[in-house]
Motif scaffolding. Sequence first.
Motif, PDB file in Angstrom:
ATOM      1  N   LEU A 179       0.627  -1.096  -0.244  1.00 36.07           N
ATOM      2  CA  LEU A 179      -0.243   0.150  -0.303  1.00 36.07           C
ATOM      3  C   LEU A 179       1.112   1.323   0.294  1.00 36.07           C
ATOM      4  CD1 LEU A 179      -2.435  -1.211   2.931  1.00 36.07           C
ATOM      5  CD2 LEU A 179      -2.774  -0.892  -0.012  1.00 36.07           C
ATOM      6  N   GLY A 180       2.024   0.967  -0.648  1.00 37.10           N
ATOM      7  CA  GLY A 180       2.809   3.039  -0.446  1.00 37.10           C
ATOM      8  C   GLY A 180       3.634   2.773   0.784  1.00 37.10           C
ATOM      9  N   TYR A 181       3.485   1.202   1.251  1.00 34.55           N
ATOM     10  CA  TYR A 181       4.800   2.054   2.805  1.00 34.55           C
ATOM     11  C   TYR A 181       5.731   0.976   2.077  1.00 34.55           C
ATOM     12  CZ  TYR A 181       6.186   2.996   7.058  1.00 34.55           C
ATOM     13  OH  TYR A 181       6.425   2.992   8.813  1.00 34.55           O
ATOM     14  N   SER A 182       6.796   0.956   2.887  1.00 28.31           N
ATOM     15  CA  SER A 182       7.918   0.845   3.067  1.00 28.31           C
ATOM     16  C   SER A 182       8.642   0.556   4.577  1.00 28.31           C
ATOM     17  CB  SER A 182       9.232   1.065   2.084  1.00 28.31           C
ATOM     18  OG  SER A 182      10.304  -0.352   2.033  1.00 28.31           O
ATOM     19  N   SER A 183       8.424  -0.954   4.945  1.00 26.54           N
ATOM     20  CA  SER A 183       9.257  -1.183   6.319  1.00 26.54           C
ATOM     21  C   SER A 183      11.127  -1.313   6.013  1.00 26.54           C
ATOM     22  CB  SER A 183       8.538  -2.256   7.024  1.00 26.54           C
ATOM     23  OG  SER A 183       9.771  -2.310   8.361  1.00 26.54           O
ATOM     24  N   PRO A 184      11.576  -0.572   7.375  1.00 22.40           N
ATOM     25  CA  PRO A 184      12.667  -0.544   7.113  1.00 22.40           C
ATOM     26  C   PRO A 184      13.428  -1.702   7.687  1.00 22.40           C
ATOM     27  CG  PRO A 184      12.275   0.984   8.753  1.00 22.40           C
ATOM     28  CD  PRO A 184      11.136   0.533   7.937  1.00 22.40           C
ATOM     29  N   ILE A 185      12.868  -3.023   8.711  1.00 23.38           N
ATOM     30  CA  ILE A 185      12.844  -3.182   9.127  1.00 23.38           C
ATOM     31  C   ILE A 185      13.688  -4.621   8.276  1.00 23.38           C
ATOM     32  CG2 ILE A 185      11.570  -5.596  10.387  1.00 23.38           C
ATOM     33  CD1 ILE A 185      12.389  -4.150  12.465  1.00 23.38           C
ATOM     34  N   PRO A 186      14.705  -5.414   8.420  1.00 21.59           N
ATOM     35  CA  PRO A 186      15.435  -6.700   7.531  1.00 21.59           C
ATOM     36  C   PRO A 186      14.883  -7.335   7.377  1.00 21.59           C
ATOM     37  CG  PRO A 186      16.502  -5.471   9.922  1.00 21.59           C
ATOM     38  CD  PRO A 186      15.183  -5.197   9.773  1.00 21.59           C
ATOM     39  N   ALA A 187      14.260  -7.988   6.355  1.00 22.79           N
ATOM     40  CA  ALA A 187      14.563  -9.300   6.206  1.00 22.79           C
ATOM     41  C   ALA A 187      15.480 -10.240   4.405  1.00 22.79           C
ATOM     42  CB  ALA A 187      13.109  -9.302   5.620  1.00 22.79           C
ATOM     43  N   PHE A 188      15.614 -11.423   5.324  1.00 22.97           N
ATOM     44  CA  PHE A 188      16.884 -11.817   4.863  1.00 22.97           C
ATOM     45  C   PHE A 188      16.033 -12.632   2.727  1.00 22.97           C
ATOM     46  CE2 PHE A 188      18.442 -10.984   8.397  1.00 22.97           C
ATOM     47  CZ  PHE A 188      19.731 -10.207   8.315  1.00 22.97           C
ATOM     48  N   THR A 189      15.030 -12.538   2.953  1.00 19.83           N
ATOM     49  CA  THR A 189      13.991 -12.978   1.460  1.00 19.83           C
ATOM     50  C   THR A 189      12.900 -12.084   1.056  1.00 19.83           C
ATOM     51  OG1 THR A 189      12.792 -14.840   3.137  1.00 19.83           O
ATOM     52  CG2 THR A 189      14.829 -15.672   2.018  1.00 19.83           C
ATOM     53  N   PRO A 190      12.520 -12.170   0.505  1.00 20.94           N
ATOM     54  CA  PRO A 190      11.539 -10.811  -0.467  1.00 20.94           C
ATOM     55  C   PRO A 190       9.629 -11.185   0.613  1.00 20.94           C
ATOM     56  CG  PRO A 190      12.707 -12.138  -1.992  1.00 20.94           C
ATOM     57  CD  PRO A 190      13.038 -13.075  -0.554  1.00 20.94           C
TER      58      PRO A 190
END
Length: 342
Positions: A179-190
Motif C-alpha cells: 500500500l505504498g509503505y516500505s518498512s525498514p525492518i530487515p528481511a533476508f528473503t522477499p
Amino acid sequence: MSNTEPAPSEIDLATTAPVCADGAKVEIITARAVPLGGPRAMTVHRTLPQRQRSTIGAWCFVDHYGPDDVSDTGGMDVAPHPHTGLQTVSWLFEGDVTHHDSGDHHAVVKPGEVNLMTAGAGICHSEVSTQSTTILHGVQLWTVLPDSARHGERRFDHHAPAPVAFDGGEALVFIGELLGYSSPIPAFTPLVGAELRLDPGAVLELDVDPDFEHGLLVDAGEIDLEGVAVAPRELAYTGVGETRLRIRNNGADRARLVFIGGEPFTEDVVMWWNFIGRDHDEIVQFREEWENHAERFGVTRGYVSHDADGLDRLPAPGFPNARIRPRVSPDPVARPELRTES
C-alpha cells in the motif's frame, strides 16, 4: 516465543519451484491449540507449521493468542530458550511484553510496534508480560533464514510503522512493502507483513506481488477472501500468480487481520523445537549445545519470572528415537479441497 510442546514433531521445510496458481483459489488452515508454559499456561492457536503446509514464503511459524485476561491465564512467562537459523517477529494488539536476549538487547514490546530478533547462528531470549498488563493479545511469527544469513550475528530491530489509510480502513506494514509503505525492518528473503483494519462493509482490493504466496490470519471480524469465508484464528492461503486479492468485512464491527507473504522458500531445511537447521545431525548438535550451555547461545540476563519457583532456563525436550525424515511441502498453489482440523 518458544515452541513449548513436550514432544515437538520434526518438520521438513523443503519446497519445490514455484508454479502459477490457476485463479484466486483459497486454502483454509485451521489452528491447533498449544499450551505455552506450565499448569497455568496461556493457550496459543498455531496455524503454521502444519502437515498441510509448513511455510508461506519464509514465514514458518504463526501463533495467535488472546485476548486473554492474565489474571486467569497467568499471562506470558517464557524462560530463556534458544533459537537458530530464524527471526522472531513479535506483534501485539494489546498488553506489553518484556524481551531480554543474549545479544544484550532489552526492550518492552508494545502494541503497534514490531520487534524483530535475528538468531543467526544462535541466540537465547525470554518473554514475560509486564505486571501492568491485564489483557494480552497478539501474534508471534518466525521466518526461516536462508543459508547465506543463518550463520550471521545476533541482532534486534524495532520499528513503529505509521498507519497507511485506504478507503475503508488502514494498515500497519511491519515488514516489506504494501500500500505504498516500505518498512525498514530487515528481511533476508522477499517478505511482506502487515496488520489490516477493515471497516464494517468495506472491501479492500489489495494489489500484491505475483511472485509471492500469501496468508491472511483473521483476528476479529466476519471476513471473506475472494468470496471464501475465513473465521477468526483461521489462516487463509493463496498461492503465487495473483496480482490482486479482494478482502471483504461482512460484519457490523471493524475487523482486524494479519497479512503475510513472500517468495516461496526453496531451500531444504529442518525445523524441530526452537531450532532450524539443514539436516538431522545439525539439529542434534544444536540440542546438545543448548543442554551443555555452549557459547553458541550465550546467556540471557534480566529475566524475572512471574513464579518465584519457576525455571530459569527451558530444557530441550527429548529427541526422537529415529532420524528426522524429510517432509516435502506442497507446491505454492492453494488447494481449496483441503482443510485442517483444529
